[in-house]
Scaffold this active site. Structure first.
Site, PDB file in Angstrom:
ATOM      1  CB  SER A 241      -0.959   0.005   1.198  1.00 27.07           C
ATOM      2  OG  SER A 241      -0.287  -0.253   2.402  1.00 27.07           O
ATOM      3  CG  HIS A 271      -1.004  -5.280   1.987  1.00 29.60           C
ATOM      4  ND1 HIS A 271      -0.336  -5.142   3.171  1.00 29.60           N
ATOM      5  CD2 HIS A 271      -0.928  -4.046   1.387  1.00 29.60           C
ATOM      6  CE1 HIS A 271       0.116  -3.896   3.293  1.00 29.60           C
ATOM      7  NE2 HIS A 271      -0.238  -3.206   2.217  1.00 29.60           N
ATOM      8  CG  HIS A 318       5.886  -9.171   7.774  1.00 30.12           C
ATOM      9  ND1 HIS A 318       6.869  -8.374   7.243  1.00 30.12           N
ATOM     10  CD2 HIS A 318       4.775  -8.397   7.874  1.00 30.12           C
ATOM     11  CE1 HIS A 318       6.378  -7.163   7.051  1.00 30.12           C
ATOM     12  NE2 HIS A 318       5.116  -7.142   7.417  1.00 30.12           N
ATOM     13  NE  ARG A 327       2.581  -4.019  12.216  1.00 33.33           N
ATOM     14  CZ  ARG A 327       2.395  -4.158  10.899  1.00 33.33           C
ATOM     15  NH1 ARG A 327       1.900  -3.156  10.197  1.00 33.33           N
ATOM     16  NH2 ARG A 327       2.721  -5.281  10.280  1.00 33.33           N
ATOM     17  CG  ASP A 373      -3.375  -8.012   8.925  1.00 31.55           C
ATOM     18  OD1 ASP A 373      -3.831  -6.915   9.285  1.00 31.55           O
ATOM     19  OD2 ASP A 373      -2.653  -8.151   7.922  1.00 31.55           O
TER      20      ASP A 373
HETATM   21  N1  CMX Z   1       0.953 -20.049   5.964  1.00 32.88           N
HETATM   22  C1  CMX Z   1       1.374 -21.013   5.095  1.00 32.88           C
HETATM   23  N2  CMX Z   1       2.433 -20.838   4.279  1.00 32.88           N
HETATM   24  C2  CMX Z   1       3.114 -19.681   4.363  1.00 32.88           C
HETATM   25  C3  CMX Z   1       2.759 -18.673   5.275  1.00 32.88           C
HETATM   26  C4  CMX Z   1       1.614 -18.881   6.095  1.00 32.88           C
HETATM   27  N3  CMX Z   1       1.173 -17.945   6.938  1.00 32.88           N
HETATM   28  N4  CMX Z   1       3.619 -17.645   5.144  1.00 32.88           N
HETATM   29  C5  CMX Z   1       4.478 -17.992   4.176  1.00 32.88           C
HETATM   30  N5  CMX Z   1       4.175 -19.229   3.693  1.00 32.88           N
HETATM   31  C6  CMX Z   1       4.796 -19.922   2.581  1.00 32.88           C
HETATM   32  C7  CMX Z   1       4.654 -19.074   1.321  1.00 32.88           C
HETATM   33  O1  CMX Z   1       3.359 -19.230   0.737  1.00 32.88           O
HETATM   34  C8  CMX Z   1       5.784 -19.613   0.460  1.00 32.88           C
HETATM   35  O2  CMX Z   1       5.371 -20.865  -0.061  1.00 32.88           O
HETATM   36  P1  CMX Z   1       5.778 -21.311  -1.586  1.00 32.88           P
HETATM   37  O3  CMX Z   1       7.263 -21.227  -1.627  1.00 32.88           O
HETATM   38  O4  CMX Z   1       5.222 -22.685  -1.693  1.00 32.88           O
HETATM   39  O5  CMX Z   1       5.112 -20.307  -2.481  1.00 32.88           O
HETATM   40  C9  CMX Z   1       6.874 -19.885   1.513  1.00 32.88           C
HETATM   41  O6  CMX Z   1       6.198 -20.036   2.772  1.00 32.88           O
HETATM   42  C10 CMX Z   1       7.913 -18.793   1.623  1.00 32.88           C
HETATM   43  O7  CMX Z   1       7.247 -17.566   1.889  1.00 32.88           O
HETATM   44  P2  CMX Z   1       7.983 -16.403   2.725  1.00 32.88           P
HETATM   45  O8  CMX Z   1       9.201 -16.003   1.948  1.00 32.88           O
HETATM   46  O9  CMX Z   1       8.160 -16.826   4.123  1.00 32.88           O
HETATM   47  O10 CMX Z   1       6.895 -15.250   2.742  1.00 32.88           O
HETATM   48  P3  CMX Z   1       6.626 -14.118   1.636  1.00 32.88           P
HETATM   49  O11 CMX Z   1       7.557 -12.982   1.919  1.00 32.88           O
HETATM   50  O12 CMX Z   1       6.635 -14.669   0.260  1.00 32.88           O
HETATM   51  O13 CMX Z   1       5.123 -13.706   1.965  1.00 32.88           O
HETATM   52  C11 CMX Z   1       3.281 -13.166   3.327  1.00 32.88           C
HETATM   53  C12 CMX Z   1       4.778 -12.975   3.091  1.00 32.88           C
HETATM   54  C13 CMX Z   1       2.834 -12.194   4.407  1.00 32.88           C
HETATM   55  C14 CMX Z   1       2.538 -12.810   2.034  1.00 32.88           C
HETATM   56  C15 CMX Z   1       3.023 -14.631   3.732  1.00 32.88           C
HETATM   57  O14 CMX Z   1       3.691 -14.905   4.943  1.00 32.88           O
HETATM   58  C16 CMX Z   1       1.547 -14.952   3.839  1.00 32.88           C
HETATM   59  O15 CMX Z   1       0.918 -15.307   2.822  1.00 32.88           O
HETATM   60  N6  CMX Z   1       0.944 -14.841   5.101  1.00 32.88           N
HETATM   61  C17 CMX Z   1      -0.476 -15.046   5.292  1.00 32.88           C
HETATM   62  C18 CMX Z   1      -1.252 -13.813   4.835  1.00 32.88           C
HETATM   63  C19 CMX Z   1      -1.044 -12.642   5.793  1.00 32.88           C
HETATM   64  O16 CMX Z   1      -1.149 -12.781   6.988  1.00 32.88           O
HETATM   65  N7  CMX Z   1      -0.798 -11.441   5.217  1.00 32.88           N
HETATM   66  C20 CMX Z   1      -0.698 -10.213   6.003  1.00 32.88           C
HETATM   67  C21 CMX Z   1       0.713  -9.634   6.095  1.00 32.88           C
HETATM   68  C22 CMX Z   1       0.724  -8.331   6.855  1.00 32.88           C
HETATM   69  C23 CMX Z   1       0.080  -7.239   6.067  1.00 32.88           C
HETATM   70  O17 CMX Z   1       0.617  -6.842   5.028  1.00 32.88           O
HETATM   71  O18 CMX Z   1      -0.994  -6.757   6.441  1.00 32.88           O
END
Ligand code: CMX
Length: 443
Positions: A241, A271, A318, A327, A373
């Site tokens: 954002s 996000h 994250h 937070r 979140d």
């Molecule tokens: N549950 C299951 N798998 C997860 C995970 C979770 N909460 N977080 C990361 N992973 C997985 C990823 O999907 C990725 O899998 P693949 O390699 O098979 O695609 C792997 O672990 C590596 O990911 P990462 O490098 O640790 O995380 P990213 O930087 O790519 O993504 C985020 C970060 C936040 C998108 C991810 O942790 C996620 O999807 N979390 C759940 C959604 C969430 O809570 N989002 C809110 C974030 C805060 C905000 O912006 O508001």
């Protein structure tokens, strides 16, 4: 010139001068290398943009102008009889780099109350949308509808000079932030309270007035709203954002256009939408397990089934953080102090015990800890705000404080159009072939 504008002007002039000197002496210094995996991997960790209001440390979490969240809760002015910081104070801090006094925050609250009038056509535009339009879409449309009042756009078309951009951006920022709670509350009451709208109460601060217009008069809820609006305000510049605001604003699109774009980024489930997804996920779990007091073992099995189903566990992980999100911890502390007996909050805390070891055991998740979140929905439900499709809107109202303060800085510092270099996989293959070719003999 008003007192905040004057202070911002002085601070930004000084920094502008300093930046010119830094670049003149050190402009060619290398600050980062870029690996091919980062080109394909969402540009993670590449140091490549300027963002003055806050800085994120992967271990310690967010710092706003050097202050951690516990420090802000200690040092920012509060409402009378309140314990949580007033978000107005954080805006002042992010914009000027200086902690405000109680009087300065009072001045800001009053100033925003004077600017808060929303043109009638904005409500009519929102009313034209089907009632089942997601509240984030309604908010984004509402902000776009206000764009015809942009001071920046009007002055630009009349030939505004570059040196005046910061001034027009400041005016738009102040007007937009002042109006946002009214627009968001209008959407809430339209969708969930049969259009029974609540008028603003200008004796209240920004966060408490938002709670009031949503229809919540409980003091505990008002305090939580102040905390919520403070801790979600900014998370340095690279998150989707913030970065969207920065990119769109760099074309000299005005703050209404840039912030509306930011809301569209925040509306994604990876996000800001994660805060509604967390509640949906917990409610499904409670339904599936048939109990509001699940054991850690039951939660563990449910988490594993989510992952086995090819879904992420919402509220965990994250892109930058590598520790529990401060937070999240601030909200946990708020609940320990105010609502320790809520069943839903207790589930949130049990999930915190259970999820990190499971995510760690997958061997690929870089951060197994909860993010911001993971906690908010349970607190909102406790106070009666159960309509979880609205949660990201509250996040969006808070996020305006950081991304718009940053936009004031971008225009004051004269930051240019953002335009990073992209490549094709064909380019990558040629690059690899060249870099792997043996050096020619004799050279
Ligand atoms: N549950 C299951 N798998 C997860 C995970 C979770 N909460 N977080 C990361 N992973 C997985 C990823 O999907 C990725 O899998 P693949 O390699 O098979 O695609 C792997 O672990 C590596 O990911 P990462 O490098 O640790 O995380 P990213 O930087 O790519 O993504 C985020 C970060 C936040 C998108 C991810 O942790 C996620 O999807 N979390 C759940 C959604 C969430 O809570 N989002 C809110 C974030 C805060 C905000 O912006 O508001």
């Amino acid at each position: 010139m008003d007192q905040l504008k004057q202070l911002f002007y002085e601070k930004s002039q000084n920094l502008s001068k300093e930046i010119k000197e830094i670049l003149a002496e050190h402009g060619t210094k290398i600050v980062d290398d870029v690996q091919l995996s980062q080109v394909y991997g969402g540009m993670r960790d590449i140091t490549s943009m300027l963002w003055e209001p806050s800085l994120l440390d992967s271990e310690q979490g967010i710092r706003f102008r050097g202050f951690s969240i516990p420090e802000l809760r200690e040092k920012l002015p509060r409402a009378a009889n309140g314990k949580e910081p007033l978000p107005e104070g954080l805006f002042w801090l992010m914009l000027t780099g200086v902690l405000p006094t109680k009087d300065q925050v009072k001045w800001l609250t009053e100033n925003w109350n004077r600017r808060a009038n929303v043109p009638e056509h904005v409500f009519k535009t929102i009313d034209a949308l089907p009632i089942d339009t997601h509240p984030m879409t309604q908010l984004s449309v509402g902000v776009m509808a206000m764009q015809n009042t942009s001071v920046f756009a009007q002055r630009y078309s009349s030939g505004m000079q570059k040196t005046e951009y910061w001034d027009a951006t400041y005016e738009d920022t102040m007007n937009l932030v002042a109006r946002l709670p009214r627009v968001a509350a209008y959407i809430f009451r339209r969708v969930y309270r049969k259009e029974d709208h609540v008028l603003p109460d200008i004796s209240l601060d920004w966060g408490a007035n938002f709670a009031h217009m949503l229809g919540f008069e409980d003091e505990g809820f008002k305090e939580y709203m102040r905390l919520f609006l403070t801790i979600h305000a900014d998370h340095e510049g690279g998150n989707a954002s913030a970065h969207t605001t920065h990119l769109v604003g760099s074309t000299l699109s005005d703050p209404y256009l840039s912030y509306s774009a930011a809301l569209n980024a925040l509306a994604g489930p990876l996000h800001g939408l994660a805060n509604q997804e967390v509640v949906r996920w917990i409610q499904k779990m409670v339904e599936t397990l048939g109990t509001t007091k699940p054991t850690r073992e039951q939660i563990g099995e449910y988490v594993k089934s989510t992952i086995a189903g090819g879904r992420v566990v919402p509220g965990y992980g994250h892109a930058v953080l590598r520790k529990p999100d401060p937070r999240y911890m601030a909200q946990k502390q708020f609940c320990e102090d105010n609502i320790p007996d809520s069943d839903l909050v207790k589930i949130v805390w049990k999930i915190f015990d259970v999820v990190p070891p499971i995510l760690s055991s997958l061997g690929k998740v870089k951060n197994p800890w909860p993010n911001v979140d993971a906690h908010s929905g349970a607190v909102l439900i406790h106070y009666g705000l159960k309509e979880y499709n609205f949660y990201t809107v509250i996040f969006g109202i808070s996020r305006a404080l950081g991304v718009l303060a940053a936009q004031c800085w971008s225009r004051a510092l004269g930051l240019p159009l953002e335009r990073p270099k992209s490549v094709t996989t064909e380019w990558v293959k040629e690059f690899l072939a060249k870099s792997e070719a043996p050096a020619e003999e004799g050279k």
